[in-house]
Write a protein that holds these residues in place. Structure first.
Motif, PDB file in Angstrom:
ATOM      1  N   TYR A  80      34.985  42.154  38.124  1.00 40.29           N
ATOM      2  CA  TYR A  80      34.585  40.754  38.281  1.00 40.29           C
ATOM      3  C   TYR A  80      35.000  40.244  39.657  1.00 40.29           C
ATOM      4  CZ  TYR A  80      34.012  35.801  37.205  1.00 40.29           C
ATOM      5  OH  TYR A  80      33.621  34.490  37.224  1.00 40.29           O
ATOM      6  N   TRP A  81      36.221  40.573  40.079  1.00 39.04           N
ATOM      7  CA  TRP A  81      36.736  40.176  41.391  1.00 39.04           C
ATOM      8  C   TRP A  81      35.827  40.696  42.508  1.00 39.04           C
ATOM      9  CZ3 TRP A  81      39.746  36.571  43.013  1.00 39.04           C
ATOM     10  CH2 TRP A  81      40.372  36.650  44.260  1.00 39.04           C
ATOM     11  N   ASP A  82      35.392  41.924  42.380  1.00 39.07           N
ATOM     12  CA  ASP A  82      34.475  42.506  43.373  1.00 39.07           C
ATOM     13  C   ASP A  82      33.199  41.663  43.476  1.00 39.07           C
ATOM     14  OD1 ASP A  82      36.286  44.579  43.694  1.00 39.07           O
ATOM     15  OD2 ASP A  82      35.119  46.016  42.521  1.00 39.07           O
ATOM     16  N   ASN A  83      32.673  41.228  42.324  1.00 41.73           N
ATOM     17  CA  ASN A  83      31.453  40.420  42.310  1.00 41.73           C
ATOM     18  C   ASN A  83      31.654  39.046  42.946  1.00 41.73           C
ATOM     19  OD1 ASN A  83      29.811  42.350  41.092  1.00 41.73           O
ATOM     20  ND2 ASN A  83      30.426  41.711  39.048  1.00 41.73           N
ATOM     21  N   LEU A  84      32.886  38.557  42.913  1.00 43.89           N
ATOM     22  CA  LEU A  84      33.195  37.281  43.564  1.00 43.89           C
ATOM     23  C   LEU A  84      33.343  37.427  45.081  1.00 43.89           C
ATOM     24  CD1 LEU A  84      35.885  35.765  41.148  1.00 43.89           C
ATOM     25  CD2 LEU A  84      33.491  35.053  41.395  1.00 43.89           C
ATOM     26  N   GLY A  85      33.492  38.674  45.544  1.00 38.75           N
ATOM     27  CA  GLY A  85      33.675  38.910  46.975  1.00 38.75           C
ATOM     28  C   GLY A  85      35.099  39.241  47.358  1.00 38.75           C
ATOM     29  N   GLY A  86      35.913  39.573  46.357  1.00 38.29           N
ATOM     30  CA  GLY A  86      37.313  39.913  46.622  1.00 38.29           C
ATOM     31  C   GLY A  86      37.459  41.240  47.338  1.00 38.29           C
ATOM     32  N   ALA A  87      38.663  41.445  47.876  1.00 40.48           N
ATOM     33  CA  ALA A  87      38.959  42.686  48.594  1.00 40.48           C
ATOM     34  C   ALA A  87      38.976  43.869  47.633  1.00 40.48           C
ATOM     35  CB  ALA A  87      40.302  42.576  49.311  1.00 40.48           C
ATOM     36  N   GLU A  88      38.662  45.016  48.177  1.00 43.60           N
ATOM     37  CA  GLU A  88      38.695  46.265  47.416  1.00 43.60           C
ATOM     38  C   GLU A  88      40.089  46.477  46.831  1.00 43.60           C
ATOM     39  OE1 GLU A  88      38.449  50.916  48.715  1.00 43.60           O
ATOM     40  OE2 GLU A  88      37.130  49.493  49.734  1.00 43.60           O
ATOM     41  N   ARG A  89      40.138  47.042  45.622  1.00 44.23           N
ATOM     42  CA  ARG A  89      41.432  47.265  44.980  1.00 44.23           C
ATOM     43  C   ARG A  89      42.296  48.245  45.760  1.00 44.23           C
ATOM     44  NH1 ARG A  89      38.484  48.918  39.318  1.00 44.23           N
ATOM     45  NH2 ARG A  89      36.824  47.650  40.056  1.00 44.23           N
ATOM     46  N   ILE A  90      43.574  48.053  45.615  1.00 47.83           N
ATOM     47  CA  ILE A  90      44.548  48.937  46.248  1.00 47.83           C
ATOM     48  C   ILE A  90      45.046  49.897  45.167  1.00 47.83           C
ATOM     49  CG2 ILE A  90      46.794  49.078  47.377  1.00 47.83           C
ATOM     50  CD1 ILE A  90      46.254  46.257  48.476  1.00 47.83           C
ATOM     51  N   PRO A  91      44.786  51.190  45.327  1.00 43.22           N
ATOM     52  CA  PRO A  91      45.244  52.148  44.311  1.00 43.22           C
ATOM     53  C   PRO A  91      46.750  52.000  44.073  1.00 43.22           C
ATOM     54  CG  PRO A  91      43.826  53.227  45.905  1.00 43.22           C
ATOM     55  CD  PRO A  91      44.103  51.853  46.433  1.00 43.22           C
ATOM     56  N   GLY A  92      47.130  52.006  42.791  1.00 39.17           N
ATOM     57  CA  GLY A  92      48.539  51.910  42.449  1.00 39.17           C
ATOM     58  C   GLY A  92      49.080  50.486  42.405  1.00 39.17           C
ATOM     59  N   ASP A  93      48.259  49.499  42.757  1.00 38.32           N
ATOM     60  CA  ASP A  93      48.692  48.101  42.744  1.00 38.32           C
ATOM     61  C   ASP A  93      47.658  47.291  41.961  1.00 38.32           C
ATOM     62  OD1 ASP A  93      50.190  45.856  43.225  1.00 38.32           O
ATOM     63  OD2 ASP A  93      49.833  45.791  45.379  1.00 38.32           O
ATOM     64  N   LEU A  94      47.500  47.652  40.688  1.00 39.37           N
ATOM     65  CA  LEU A  94      46.424  47.116  39.862  1.00 39.37           C
ATOM     66  C   LEU A  94      46.435  45.607  39.700  1.00 39.37           C
ATOM     67  CD1 LEU A  94      46.397  49.703  36.956  1.00 39.37           C
ATOM     68  CD2 LEU A  94      44.719  49.462  38.789  1.00 39.37           C
ATOM     69  N   ASN A  95      47.608  44.993  39.663  1.00 40.25           N
ATOM     70  CA  ASN A  95      47.660  43.563  39.382  1.00 40.25           C
ATOM     71  C   ASN A  95      47.512  42.708  40.640  1.00 40.25           C
ATOM     72  OD1 ASN A  95      50.238  43.983  40.488  1.00 40.25           O
ATOM     73  ND2 ASN A  95      51.180  42.469  39.151  1.00 40.25           N
ATOM     74  N   HIS A  96      47.174  43.322  41.745  1.00 35.47           N
ATOM     75  CA  HIS A  96      47.038  42.654  43.045  1.00 35.47           C
ATOM     76  C   HIS A  96      45.569  42.295  43.301  1.00 35.47           C
ATOM     77  CE1 HIS A  96      47.915  42.026  47.369  1.00 35.47           C
ATOM     78  NE2 HIS A  96      46.746  42.591  47.564  1.00 35.47           N
ATOM     79  N   TYR A  97      45.351  41.008  43.577  1.00 28.65           N
ATOM     80  CA  TYR A  97      44.011  40.507  43.889  1.00 28.65           C
ATOM     81  C   TYR A  97      44.108  39.785  45.220  1.00 28.65           C
ATOM     82  CZ  TYR A  97      43.190  41.690  39.081  1.00 28.65           C
ATOM     83  OH  TYR A  97      43.087  42.399  37.907  1.00 28.65           O
ATOM     84  N   SER A  98      43.233  40.141  46.155  1.00 28.53           N
ATOM     85  CA  SER A  98      43.325  39.559  47.499  1.00 28.53           C
ATOM     86  C   SER A  98      41.947  39.361  48.102  1.00 28.53           C
ATOM     87  CB  SER A  98      44.177  40.454  48.403  1.00 28.53           C
ATOM     88  OG  SER A  98      43.601  41.748  48.517  1.00 28.53           O
ATOM     89  N   LEU A  99      41.948  38.679  49.222  1.00 26.94           N
ATOM     90  CA  LEU A  99      40.743  38.430  49.994  1.00 26.94           C
ATOM     91  C   LEU A  99      40.978  39.016  51.371  1.00 26.94           C
ATOM     92  CD1 LEU A  99      37.940  37.084  49.982  1.00 26.94           C
ATOM     93  CD2 LEU A  99      39.047  34.983  50.732  1.00 26.94           C
ATOM     94  N   GLU A 100      40.106  39.896  51.811  1.00 22.88           N
ATOM     95  CA  GLU A 100      40.276  40.588  53.094  1.00 22.88           C
ATOM     96  C   GLU A 100      40.431  39.577  54.236  1.00 22.88           C
ATOM     97  OE1 GLU A 100      39.396  41.966  56.909  1.00 22.88           O
ATOM     98  OE2 GLU A 100      37.903  40.779  55.862  1.00 22.88           O
TER      99      GLU A 100
END
Length: 105
Positions: A80-100
């Motif tokens: 869902y975050w990807d569809n909003l335009g969020g930054a690509e996930r960081i492997p090993g840091d699943l609970n992290h959501y960011s904007l590039e």
């Protein structure tokens, strides 16, 4: 307005949408690390230092999700975050959501 401030506004709205989506699909949230004002809690250059990253803790049926359950739940939220335009996930840091910003995620 500055590029950073514009992104912070956008990021805040995206996080709100993500949290509402999580509740819609049956999860509850507590906020983990957000803004880090002393530059000591994250890796150098972290987006937490510029208010463009948020960690989320997920719960289902009153239970904090860990391991495989957390991986599956965060995978749904990251889609869902990807569809909003969020930054690509960081492997090993699943609970992290960011904007590039500045080449960082």
């Amino acid at each position: 307005m500055s590029d950073l401030l514009d992104k912070q506004h956008k990021f805040s709205l995206m996080i709100a949408k993500l949290i509402l989506y999580a509740y819609e699909i049956g999860y509850k949230i507590t906020l983990g690390e957000g803004y880090d004002d002393d530059n000591t809690g994250h890796m150098k250059g972290s987006l937490h230092y510029v208010r463009l990253a948020q960690d989320l803790n997920l719960f289902k049926d009153g239970k904090y999700l860990q391991g495989k359950e957390a991986q599956q739940a965060h995978a749904l939220l990251h889609d869902y975050w990807d569809n909003l335009g969020g930054a690509e996930r960081i492997p090993g840091d699943l609970n992290h959501y960011s904007l590039e910003h500045g080449g960082k995620r």
